[in-house]
Design a protein around this motif. Structure first.
Motif, PDB file in Angstrom:
ATOM      1  N   MET A  82     -20.158   7.643   0.079  1.00  0.00           N
ATOM      2  CA  MET A  82     -19.592   8.937   0.451  1.00  0.00           C
ATOM      3  C   MET A  82     -18.834   9.470  -0.747  1.00  0.00           C
ATOM      4  N   ASP A  83     -18.372  10.702  -0.626  1.00  0.00           N
ATOM      5  CA  ASP A  83     -17.425  11.191  -1.613  1.00  0.00           C
ATOM      6  C   ASP A  83     -16.223  10.251  -1.627  1.00  0.00           C
ATOM      7  N   ALA A  84     -15.661  10.056  -2.811  1.00  0.00           N
ATOM      8  CA  ALA A  84     -14.572   9.091  -2.961  1.00  0.00           C
ATOM      9  C   ALA A  84     -13.298   9.488  -2.224  1.00  0.00           C
ATOM     10  N   ALA A  85     -13.219  10.692  -1.675  1.00  0.00           N
ATOM     11  CA  ALA A  85     -12.100  11.029  -0.800  1.00  0.00           C
ATOM     12  C   ALA A  85     -12.071  10.083   0.394  1.00  0.00           C
ATOM     13  N   TRP A  86     -13.248   9.677   0.869  1.00  0.00           N
ATOM     14  CA  TRP A  86     -13.310   8.724   1.977  1.00  0.00           C
ATOM     15  C   TRP A  86     -12.983   7.310   1.495  1.00  0.00           C
ATOM     16  N   ALA A  87     -13.236   7.009   0.236  1.00  0.00           N
ATOM     17  CA  ALA A  87     -12.772   5.744  -0.335  1.00  0.00           C
ATOM     18  C   ALA A  87     -11.252   5.721  -0.384  1.00  0.00           C
ATOM     19  N   LEU A  88     -10.653   6.878  -0.684  1.00  0.00           N
ATOM     20  CA  LEU A  88      -9.191   6.967  -0.674  1.00  0.00           C
ATOM     21  C   LEU A  88      -8.656   6.707   0.734  1.00  0.00           C
ATOM     22  N   TYR A  89      -9.350   7.197   1.743  1.00  0.00           N
ATOM     23  CA  TYR A  89      -8.918   6.931   3.116  1.00  0.00           C
ATOM     24  C   TYR A  89      -8.944   5.429   3.394  1.00  0.00           C
ATOM     25  N   GLU A  90     -10.014   4.744   2.964  1.00  0.00           N
ATOM     26  CA  GLU A  90     -10.083   3.294   3.161  1.00  0.00           C
ATOM     27  C   GLU A  90      -8.938   2.591   2.441  1.00  0.00           C
ATOM     28  N   ALA A  91      -8.667   3.020   1.205  1.00  0.00           N
ATOM     29  CA  ALA A  91      -7.572   2.410   0.448  1.00  0.00           C
ATOM     30  C   ALA A  91      -6.230   2.680   1.119  1.00  0.00           C
ATOM     31  N   TRP A  92      -6.068   3.877   1.675  1.00  0.00           N
ATOM     32  CA  TRP A  92      -4.837   4.219   2.397  1.00  0.00           C
ATOM     33  C   TRP A  92      -4.634   3.278   3.577  1.00  0.00           C
ATOM     34  N   VAL A  93      -5.717   2.987   4.310  1.00  0.00           N
ATOM     35  CA  VAL A  93      -5.632   2.051   5.431  1.00  0.00           C
ATOM     36  C   VAL A  93      -5.268   0.656   4.933  1.00  0.00           C
ATOM     37  N   LYS A  94      -5.843   0.260   3.813  1.00  0.00           N
ATOM     38  CA  LYS A  94      -5.557  -1.063   3.242  1.00  0.00           C
ATOM     39  C   LYS A  94      -4.069  -1.191   2.899  1.00  0.00           C
ATOM     40  N   LEU A  95      -3.518  -0.183   2.263  1.00  0.00           N
ATOM     41  CA  LEU A  95      -2.100  -0.226   1.911  1.00  0.00           C
ATOM     42  C   LEU A  95      -1.222  -0.118   3.153  1.00  0.00           C
ATOM     43  N   ARG A  96      -1.617   0.725   4.069  1.00  0.00           N
ATOM     44  CA  ARG A  96      -0.803   0.930   5.273  1.00  0.00           C
ATOM     45  C   ARG A  96      -0.733  -0.338   6.118  1.00  0.00           C
ATOM     46  N   SER A  97      -1.783  -1.145   6.062  1.00  0.00           N
ATOM     47  CA  SER A  97      -1.804  -2.391   6.825  1.00  0.00           C
ATOM     48  C   SER A  97      -1.027  -3.503   6.138  1.00  0.00           C
ATOM     49  N   GLY A  98      -0.534  -3.236   4.933  1.00  0.00           N
ATOM     50  CA  GLY A  98       0.256  -4.222   4.218  1.00  0.00           C
ATOM     51  C   GLY A  98      -0.548  -5.227   3.422  1.00  0.00           C
ATOM     52  N   GLN A  99      -1.862  -5.020   3.289  1.00  0.00           N
ATOM     53  CA  GLN A  99      -2.708  -5.955   2.559  1.00  0.00           C
ATOM     54  C   GLN A  99      -2.678  -5.738   1.045  1.00  0.00           C
ATOM     55  N   ALA A 100      -2.092  -4.629   0.619  1.00  0.00           N
ATOM     56  CA  ALA A 100      -1.994  -4.329  -0.811  1.00  0.00           C
ATOM     57  C   ALA A 100      -0.838  -3.373  -1.026  1.00  0.00           C
TER      58      ALA A 100
END
Length: 343
Positions: free
Chosen positions: A88-106
């Motif tokens: 997908m456009d990397a804006a959706w990759a940013l959403y995945e990364a946002w979830v990763k950080l929000r979950s405390g995994q990074a």
């Protein structure tokens, strides 16, 4: 954001020059490596400081299987990385990364996207995203599909060709010259269509105090959401964008007051649709970067909208901004991000 959630911000953005074609390979390394180097130098970090990597690209566009694996050469093999990818456009990759950080995994993430549109005939390549049984076999190209959308809006009285030209030209443009130009796909003229663009972009996200360490004025993500409309072109009203309205309602909390908005509109009439769907007011400056009509690197242009919007906060020229990204035919999928400065 509520007190028990992780604060996440954009702390850095870099993009490759927008060019009509590149002489490098299709895997993006040549475009991405300078972006990564710029971010490292600007933030005073190294590859080892990034906890999570996430990218957006397309094997169809690259013309090879697992092209995103080849692009990882731009990161390097040592030390090992934690990496993911979206087609997908990397804006959706940013959403995945946002979830990763929000979950405390990074605590930190580097998101990047890249595309070499010049490697093939883009308007025909994008036909492959259409219904493979009933629509794609007819080979309607992407510009013609957008032309049908623009014509539907004109016939419904939702906008005029002058309105479309004004989007492309801005307030000081020569509208009469633009309106005298020949059609490319009636009613679209050259100025209504985003140019073929090779490019790449990268954004660094950081959480909480780490964001404050890396950036004096982080662009905090206070809302983000994405929604999807039907892929069947005949099943929806192409002159409006319900998915954008729904995503904006969630991301903005109903407050449509922004200093600026970066809208991912590959065609001039789509900017009109998006501004209405989001509920933008006249006080909001739209696409000060030039938007996709100035440069539309596939699978990076949506991420660029977030990056350009965030830069305005980081630089101190804006306090609250909105960024939008789209994917699919005729604004089928839409993501809205709200970023704000903290007092």
């Amino acid at each position: 954001m509520t007190e028990n959630t992780t604060e996440i911000a954009v702390v850095g953005f870099a993009n490759a020059p927008h060019v009509p074609r590149t002489s490098g390979t299709t895997n993006g390394v040549e475009m991405l490596a300078p972006c990564f180097r710029t971010l490292y130098e600007r933030l005073g970090i190294t590859k080892a400081d990034i906890d999570f990597w996430c990218s957006g690209s397309s094997d169809y566009l690259a013309g090879r299987a697992f092209s995103f694996i080849s692009a990882i050469d731009a990161i390097g093999a040592v030390p090992p990385i934690n990496e993911s990818h979206v087609e997908m456009d990397a804006a959706w990759a940013l959403y995945e990364a946002w979830v990763k950080l929000r979950s405390g995994q990074a605590r930190t993430a580097l998101v990047y996207g890249f595309g070499k549109s010049s490697a093939g005939t883009l308007r025909r390549i994008l036909t492959l995203q259409l219904d493979p049984y009933l629509v794609a076999p007819l080979w309607p190209d992407a510009v013609s599909v957008a032309g049908l959308q623009a014509r539907a809006g004109l016939d419904a009285g939702r906008w005029t060709e002058r309105d479309m030209a004004l989007v492309a030209a801005g307030a000081d443009g020569d509208l009469e010259t633009l309106l005298a130009a020949p059609y490319i796909a009636d009613p679209l003229r050259a100025h209504d269509i985003a140019p073929i663009t090779d490019g790449a972009a990268a954004v660094v996200l950081a959480a909480g105090d780490r964001a404050r360490e890396l950036c004096e004025r982080p662009a905090w993500i206070t809302g983000i959401a994405h929604r999807v409309d039907s892929p069947a072109l005949g099943a929806r009203d192409l002159t409006v964008s319900p998915s954008t309205s729904a995503a904006a309602a969630t991301a903005t909390g109903g407050d449509s007051a922004f200093d600026l908005a970066e809208l991912h509109a590959p065609f001039s009439h789509q900017q009109l649709i998006l501004a209405e769907a989001i509920g933008l007011t006249a006080r909001t400056k739209v696409n000060p970067s030039g938007g996709a009509l100035a440069g539309n690197p596939m699978f990076a242009a949506g991420l660029e909208r977030i990056g350009f919007a965030a830069e305005a906060i980081i630089a101190g020229s804006a306090g609250r901004v909105l960024a939008h990204a789209t994917s699919g035919p005729a604004l089928q999928q839409n993501l809205v991000t709200v970023l704000e400065a903290q007092p």
